[in-house]
Design an enzyme around this catalytic site. Structure first.
Site, PDB file in Angstrom:
ATOM      1  N   GLU A 432       1.136  -1.292  -0.141  1.00 20.24           N
ATOM      2  CA  GLU A 432       0.215  -0.226  -0.184  1.00 20.24           C
ATOM      3  C   GLU A 432       1.036   1.303  -0.190  1.00 20.24           C
ATOM      4  O   GLU A 432       1.952   1.380   0.994  1.00 20.24           O
ATOM      5  CB  GLU A 432      -0.688   0.118   1.119  1.00 20.24           C
ATOM      6  CG  GLU A 432      -1.632   1.841   1.388  1.00 20.24           C
ATOM      7  CD  GLU A 432      -1.808   0.651   2.933  1.00 20.24           C
ATOM      8  OE1 GLU A 432      -2.786   0.338   3.581  1.00 20.24           O
ATOM      9  OE2 GLU A 432      -2.987   1.896   2.717  1.00 20.24           O
ATOM     10  N   ASP A 510      -1.321  -0.757   5.489  1.00 16.23           N
ATOM     11  CA  ASP A 510      -1.036  -0.677   6.721  1.00 16.23           C
ATOM     12  C   ASP A 510      -2.135  -1.374   8.025  1.00 16.23           C
ATOM     13  O   ASP A 510      -2.749  -1.684   7.566  1.00 16.23           O
ATOM     14  CB  ASP A 510      -1.682   1.155   7.136  1.00 16.23           C
ATOM     15  CG  ASP A 510      -0.238   2.005   6.442  1.00 16.23           C
ATOM     16  OD1 ASP A 510       0.839   1.131   6.159  1.00 16.23           O
ATOM     17  OD2 ASP A 510      -0.392   2.673   5.616  1.00 16.23           O
ATOM     18  N   ASP A 512      -4.797  -0.199   9.602  1.00 19.54           N
ATOM     19  CA  ASP A 512      -5.752   0.684   9.647  1.00 19.54           C
ATOM     20  C   ASP A 512      -6.772   0.044   8.931  1.00 19.54           C
ATOM     21  O   ASP A 512      -6.505  -1.319   8.400  1.00 19.54           O
ATOM     22  CB  ASP A 512      -5.722   1.854   9.971  1.00 19.54           C
ATOM     23  CG  ASP A 512      -5.030   2.506   8.303  1.00 19.54           C
ATOM     24  OD1 ASP A 512      -5.112   1.309   7.236  1.00 19.54           O
ATOM     25  OD2 ASP A 512      -4.147   3.173   8.125  1.00 19.54           O
ATOM     26  N   ASP A 514      -8.292   2.186   6.292  1.00 13.64           N
ATOM     27  CA  ASP A 514      -8.352   2.272   5.296  1.00 13.64           C
ATOM     28  C   ASP A 514      -6.869   0.972   5.073  1.00 13.64           C
ATOM     29  O   ASP A 514      -7.428   0.099   3.356  1.00 13.64           O
ATOM     30  CB  ASP A 514      -6.623   3.232   4.937  1.00 13.64           C
ATOM     31  CG  ASP A 514      -7.951   4.891   4.876  1.00 13.64           C
ATOM     32  OD1 ASP A 514      -8.876   4.383   4.502  1.00 13.64           O
ATOM     33  OD2 ASP A 514      -7.190   5.291   4.770  1.00 13.64           O
TER      34      ASP A 514
END
Ligand code: 0RA
Length: 650
Positions: A432, A510, A512, A514
């Site tokens: 990413e 990541d 998180d 997203d």
């Protein structure tokens, strides 16, 4: 070991006489597929199938399945009660034969053919063989009877334990931890299959009740409309709008009386097709003769209808199958004598006589629907014609695009390839963001690890047609990098696993929200267009650390909140007064190349999660749900399944 002793050992194994249910305990996989969670849940289906057969024979209305506190299962029905009189040859109660003799369970039922029956149709004796404890309670003849078993053997004789004016069968079993890797039942897995059973067998009521601490939950599945409601459920669940009002439904029994077909279908605004096929309540994931018959009928009926009504002019070419299937949601369910399940995964119905039966039934009944409902027919035809026109207009471009993608056109500029040429030794990280991609390029082992940075959110293929998918740069980059093409319905070029350039495809995003979203978008793309990648275990998820805990040169990384709590407790006990430096990583970008390598990419330290799919229809539902617009089901799914994500050290 020398060749001789090896041969002796082999011979000894060969002549060993296997008795009773020992073979099932020795080779559980042969009877229930696996000893993992899939096999574990299969035990429940085997027992439920017997009750469903009793319901299909017309003797039972209610079935309940309970997960008890100790992960034992109770299946109860209000049928006639399993037979208790002595078996004429074996001289023991029939119920005991059903539970202790291999394959004895398959033949009973209310005459005709046994339509239910799990993947292997092996019944109660196999469940007994693989349970540390099993017991049955039967109500019939005015009494309640009980018998207990363990690991395939009878524990207590059939006894009368009371009187009862009701009839029915109740089976309790606790899977044997000596056999199963995992004995925790997953509510969602049972829920999915029991709901499916209720759709496929209209009017049968199946209740599911979880009594485990902290997991209490209850659902009841009963659908008077059967597979009609299945189609409605799919469309509502996937949040796709139907383009006509009625769900088209028909059923037929073959003149010979030994097969029946039921079909429910509805067109939607979606671009993909959702067609599930079943034979004797078993999902045939690779289709087969029933699907082939249905498809050729669809093509014929819609072309005939369009010609007859002038919607297709004489000089215009026919609709192709793919034009007619775009946006179609359909369920095809056949019930028949001796279904032949073929192919490597036994997911394809092989009985060729079923093809003609399904085809002629669909020809007659679908045409009748179109003629009787001209305004709905018009809406469906408009959708088909739109797909047809898009296909004709973009065919040339798509053909070129596909050839490029399939024919090993030049590799994407953003790819940092590895030097190794053997796919089995190569892996690719999908990373990413360009900045993390940069660190990954610096931190990788350039012989065996390739890096492909992805910019931001990739396209949600669930909501885009093929043309848009093929024009997305991120997606094109992946297709060319992998080298194995994609599955496109109706296309000649198709996915070829042999050409895959990396045997490990590792998603590195990541930790998180997203990151999780990008991961799901990627998995959705793989699932829809490269399903074999997932089915063959080539897709992995990297696990970057959540925390770094440091004191001077002493550095620890932790990968979950629980691990972090544990570490902090341990460090606290060891050195109560040291106040440590704790960093919570918000993204891959916060790690430098060396850290990324050490924690996430290096073979020696990293943890990868392998992505697996046990049940295609369940996966399909989950992807639609994860990608859809409804928040609540997504939140609930993530909450309930977080605990099931297992770390696989590679
Ligand atoms: C064969 C004969 C009879 C009942 C059953 C099978 C039966 C089996 C199962 C398994 C789960 N639930 C069940 N319910 C019934 C009885 C035939 C008769 O009463 O004449």
């Amino acid at each position: 070991m020398s060749a001789d002793t090896e041969r002796q050992k082999y011979d000894a194994e060969q002549i060993e006489v296997l008795e009773g249910l020992e073979p099932v305990r020795q080779r559980p996989g042969m009877y229930i597929g696996s000893t993992g969670t899939k096999g574990l849940h299969h035990l429940v289906y085997e027992v439920v199938d017997n009750s469903v057969d009793e319901a299909l024979a017309g003797f039972c209305k209610n079935i309940s399945v309970t997960i008890q506190k100790d992960n034992s299962i109770v299946v109860e029905d209000d049928g006639r009660g399993m037979p208790v009189d002595n078996h004429p040859k074996l001289g023991i109660p029939a119920v005991e034969v059903i539970h202790t003799v291999l394959h004895a369970g398959g033949k009973f039922g209310g005459g005709g053919y046994k339509v239910s029956g799990g993947l292997h149709g092996v019944g109660a004796s196999v469940v007994n063989a693989l349970s540390e404890h099993m017991e049955v309670e039967i109500k019939r003849n005015g009494y309640t009877y009980k018998q207990t078993y363990s690991r395939g053997k009878t524990q207590t004789p059939l006894e009368i334990i009371g009187e009862s004016r009701k009839t029915g069968s109740k089976t309790t079993f606790k899977p044997d931890p000596e056999i199963f890797d995992e004995t925790d039942f997953n509510y969602g897995t049972l829920e999915h299959r029991l709901r499916e059973m209720a759709f496929l067998n209209k009017g049968v009521k199946i209740a599911l009740d979880d009594q485990r601490e902290g997991k209490k939950r209850k659902d009841v599945f009963c659908y008077e409309g059967g597979i009609r409601e299945f189609v409605k459920y799919q469309n509502e669940h996937k949040d796709i709008a139907p383009i006509h009002k009625d769900i088209i439904y028909f059923e037929a029994v073959r003149e010979t009386g030994n097969a029946e077909v039921e079909i429910a279908m509805q067109y939607t605004k979606a671009f993909s097709e959702t067609v599930f096929t079943y034979a004797n309540n078993i999902n045939t994931i690779d289709g087969g003769m029933h699907l082939a018959g249905f498809r050729s009928s669809l093509t014929r009926v819609f072309n005939d209808y369009a010609r007859r009504t002038g919607m297709l002019k004489e000089k215009e070419e026919n609709f192709a199958g793919e034009d007619i299937r775009e946006g179609l949601t359909a369920i095809i369910s056949v019930k028949m004598e001796n279904p032949q399940f073929e192919g490597q995964t036994k997911g394809k119905l092989g009985n060729s006589d079923i093809r003609g039966f399904v085809e002629s039934t669909t020809n007659d009944r679908l045409m009748a629907f179109l003629e009787e409902n001209p305004s709905q027919a018009k809406d469906i035809l408009a959708k088909i014609i739109a797909a047809y026109k898009v296909r004709l207009k973009t065919q040339k471009v798509r053909d070129i695009e596909r050839k490029n993608l399939m024919g090993g056109g030049s590799l994407p500029g953003k790819l940092a390839d590895c030097s190794e040429k053997d796919p089995a030794k190569s892996e690719i990280f999908l990373v990413e963001g360009d900045s993390a991609g940069g660190s990954a390029k610096l931190g990788r082992d350039r012989t065996r690890q390739a890096i492909l940075p992805l910019r931001g959110k990739i396209l949600n293929v669930e909501k885009a047609n093929e043309g848009r998918m093929l024009s997305s740069d991120e997606i094109k980059n992946m297709i060319t990098a992998f080298g194995c093409g994609i599955d496109i319905p109706g296309s000649e070029d198709s996915f070829d696993l042999e050409k895959l350039r990396y045997h490990k495809i590792i998603i590195m995003t990541d930790a998180d929200v997203d990151g999780a979203h990008i991961r799901t978008l990627l998995l959705t793309f793989f699932f829809r267009y490269m399903k074999q990648l997932i089915l063959n275990g080539h897709v992995y998820i990297a696990q970057p650390p959540l925390y770094q805990v440091r004191r001077g040169k002493e550095i620890h990384y932790t990968y979950s909140e629980r691990e972090q709590d544990k570490l902090m407790r341990e460090l606290g006990e060891k050195a109560p007064n040291a106040k440590y430096d704790i960093q919570r990583y918000k993204g891959l970008g916060e790690m430098d190349a060396a850290q990324l390598k050490e924690t996430t990419m290096d073979w020696n330290n990293r943890t990868l999660i392998q992505v697996t799919v046990d049940d295609i229809t369940l996966a399909d539902e989950i992807f639609s749900m994860l990608m859809g617009d409804k928040v609540e089901p997504r939140r609930r799914f993530i909450e309930e399944n977080a605990a099931y994500v297992k770390n696989l050290d590679i």
